[in-house]
Design a protein around this motif. Structure first.
Motif, PDB file in Angstrom:
ATOM      1  N   LYS A  82     -12.998  12.418  66.591  1.00  0.00           N
ATOM      2  CA  LYS A  82     -13.149  13.333  65.463  1.00  0.00           C
ATOM      3  C   LYS A  82     -12.848  12.654  64.130  1.00  0.00           C
ATOM      4  O   LYS A  82     -12.420  13.295  63.171  1.00  0.00           O
ATOM      5  CB  LYS A  82     -12.243  14.545  65.637  1.00  0.00           C
ATOM      6  CG  LYS A  82     -12.662  15.436  66.806  1.00  0.00           C
ATOM      7  CD  LYS A  82     -11.797  16.682  66.858  1.00  0.00           C
ATOM      8  CE  LYS A  82     -12.250  17.610  67.986  1.00  0.00           C
ATOM      9  NZ  LYS A  82     -11.432  18.857  68.031  1.00  0.00           N
ATOM     10  N   ARG A  83     -13.066  11.379  64.061  1.00  0.00           N
ATOM     11  CA  ARG A  83     -12.863  10.666  62.800  1.00  0.00           C
ATOM     12  C   ARG A  83     -13.905   9.568  62.628  1.00  0.00           C
ATOM     13  O   ARG A  83     -14.425   9.033  63.613  1.00  0.00           O
ATOM     14  CB  ARG A  83     -11.460  10.064  62.721  1.00  0.00           C
ATOM     15  CG  ARG A  83     -11.199   8.979  63.756  1.00  0.00           C
ATOM     16  CD  ARG A  83      -9.823   8.374  63.555  1.00  0.00           C
ATOM     17  NE  ARG A  83      -9.588   7.293  64.521  1.00  0.00           N
ATOM     18  CZ  ARG A  83      -8.568   6.447  64.465  1.00  0.00           C
ATOM     19  NH1 ARG A  83      -7.682   6.561  63.488  1.00  0.00           N
ATOM     20  NH2 ARG A  83      -8.430   5.508  65.375  1.00  0.00           N
ATOM     21  N   MET A  84     -14.224   9.279  61.390  1.00  0.00           N
ATOM     22  CA  MET A  84     -15.122   8.192  61.042  1.00  0.00           C
ATOM     23  C   MET A  84     -14.254   7.049  60.509  1.00  0.00           C
ATOM     24  O   MET A  84     -13.379   7.263  59.670  1.00  0.00           O
ATOM     25  CB  MET A  84     -16.127   8.647  59.973  1.00  0.00           C
ATOM     26  CG  MET A  84     -17.206   7.624  59.646  1.00  0.00           C
ATOM     27  SD  MET A  84     -18.281   8.234  58.300  1.00  0.00           S
ATOM     28  CE  MET A  84     -18.949   9.705  59.079  1.00  0.00           C
ATOM     29  N   VAL A  85     -14.486   5.839  61.010  1.00  0.00           N
ATOM     30  CA  VAL A  85     -13.593   4.722  60.711  1.00  0.00           C
ATOM     31  C   VAL A  85     -14.391   3.532  60.190  1.00  0.00           C
ATOM     32  O   VAL A  85     -15.480   3.226  60.688  1.00  0.00           O
ATOM     33  CB  VAL A  85     -12.812   4.296  61.977  1.00  0.00           C
ATOM     34  CG1 VAL A  85     -11.895   3.119  61.674  1.00  0.00           C
ATOM     35  CG2 VAL A  85     -11.999   5.453  62.513  1.00  0.00           C
ATOM     36  N   ALA A  86     -13.832   2.855  59.168  1.00  0.00           N
ATOM     37  CA  ALA A  86     -14.366   1.581  58.685  1.00  0.00           C
ATOM     38  C   ALA A  86     -13.177   0.660  58.447  1.00  0.00           C
ATOM     39  O   ALA A  86     -12.086   1.115  58.093  1.00  0.00           O
ATOM     40  CB  ALA A  86     -15.168   1.767  57.401  1.00  0.00           C
ATOM     41  N   LEU A  87     -13.376  -0.653  58.644  1.00  0.00           N
ATOM     42  CA  LEU A  87     -12.293  -1.617  58.478  1.00  0.00           C
ATOM     43  C   LEU A  87     -12.637  -2.606  57.370  1.00  0.00           C
ATOM     44  O   LEU A  87     -13.714  -3.218  57.380  1.00  0.00           O
ATOM     45  CB  LEU A  87     -12.044  -2.370  59.785  1.00  0.00           C
ATOM     46  CG  LEU A  87     -10.885  -3.376  59.783  1.00  0.00           C
ATOM     47  CD1 LEU A  87      -9.563  -2.655  59.483  1.00  0.00           C
ATOM     48  CD2 LEU A  87     -10.800  -4.089  61.121  1.00  0.00           C
ATOM     49  N   LEU A  88     -11.725  -2.762  56.409  1.00  0.00           N
ATOM     50  CA  LEU A  88     -11.905  -3.651  55.272  1.00  0.00           C
ATOM     51  C   LEU A  88     -10.891  -4.784  55.337  1.00  0.00           C
ATOM     52  O   LEU A  88      -9.746  -4.584  55.732  1.00  0.00           O
ATOM     53  CB  LEU A  88     -11.740  -2.891  53.953  1.00  0.00           C
ATOM     54  CG  LEU A  88     -12.500  -1.574  53.830  1.00  0.00           C
ATOM     55  CD1 LEU A  88     -12.190  -0.922  52.486  1.00  0.00           C
ATOM     56  CD2 LEU A  88     -13.993  -1.797  53.993  1.00  0.00           C
ATOM     57  N   ALA A  89     -11.327  -5.985  54.934  1.00  0.00           N
ATOM     58  CA  ALA A  89     -10.431  -7.142  54.898  1.00  0.00           C
ATOM     59  C   ALA A  89     -10.412  -7.712  53.489  1.00  0.00           C
ATOM     60  O   ALA A  89     -11.414  -7.644  52.768  1.00  0.00           O
ATOM     61  CB  ALA A  89     -10.898  -8.208  55.894  1.00  0.00           C
ATOM     62  N   PRO A  90      -9.286  -8.274  53.057  1.00  0.00           N
ATOM     63  CA  PRO A  90      -9.216  -8.866  51.710  1.00  0.00           C
ATOM     64  C   PRO A  90     -10.110 -10.079  51.592  1.00  0.00           C
ATOM     65  O   PRO A  90     -10.278 -10.837  52.540  1.00  0.00           O
ATOM     66  CB  PRO A  90      -7.742  -9.236  51.556  1.00  0.00           C
ATOM     67  CG  PRO A  90      -7.231  -9.368  52.955  1.00  0.00           C
ATOM     68  CD  PRO A  90      -8.003  -8.383  53.773  1.00  0.00           C
TER      69      PRO A  90
END
Length: 203
Positions: free
Chosen positions: A150-158
């Motif tokens: 029940k969630r939308m996820v994205a992953l960001l890196a520096p």
């Protein structure tokens, strides 16, 4: 350092890193004083010990800064928003994400759905795109947005973690993820139809 060096002679390295060979300790100390610098022992197990003419204060500062950088362990931080989160609150979350990225931490963006909000995933996708577009110059997109329950996820890196220090290209807005229970977009490839056999030559 300086007068604490008790051995009669040392192998000396100049302030510019040049090797000056073996010289009496008293002479090396005098050279350091004339340059307004310190005589610092850098390899005490060598025979004779190796000493360098340098600014000890700057040396200690550089060492402490380097040690601080090594001790920083990259962490995974999270920001959470909802499909109906207002623009002001979204801006606050974006500022938090920028701060995490500046500290060389990764950021996981979560859009949380509740109840009937699952029937309007496009609203959550709009919020996700708004966050990713605001952070495009501060990060690289390590994992595009996708649905996890029940969630939308994205992953960001520096960006600092990228090799060569090159800026990453602007990520394309992620495609709306498929609702739960449906086949993922881009399923098995369909084979192209076989070519028709050539007609037999006329006699």
């Amino acid at each position: 350092m300086n007068e604490r060096i008790r051995v009669p002679q040392i192998r000396l390295i100049g302030a510019e890193g040049e090797a000056l060979g073996i010289v009496p300790t008293a002479q090396a100390l005098e050279m350091a004083r004339e340059a307004g610098l310190d005589l610092v022992e850098v390899a005490d197990r060598e025979k004779p010990p190796v000493c360098k003419i340098m600014d000890y204060g700057k040396f200690k500062y550089a060492q402490s800064k380097k040690s601080h950088q090594k001790t920083h362990q990259q962490k995974l931080k999270e920001i959470r928003v909802r499909p109906k989160t207002g623009d002001h609150d979204i801006e606050t979350k974006i500022k938090q994400a920028k701060m995490f990225l500046e500290h060389n931490d990764k950021v996981q963006v979560n859009v949380l759905f509740r109840g009937r909000e699952m029937q309007h995933i496009e609203e959550g996708q709009r919020v996700m795109n708004q966050v990713l577009e605001a952070l495009v110059n501060d990060c690289k997109l390590e994992m595009p947005a996708k649905m996890e329950g029940k969630r939308m996820v994205a992953l960001l890196a520096p960006k600092a973690s990228e090799k060569g220090g090159q800026a990453s290209a602007k990520p394309k807005p992620p495609k709306p993820p498929a609702p739960a229970g449906t086949a993922p977009i881009g399923g098995p490839a369909v084979a192209a139809p076989a070519p028709k056999p050539a007609a037999p030559p006329k006699v």
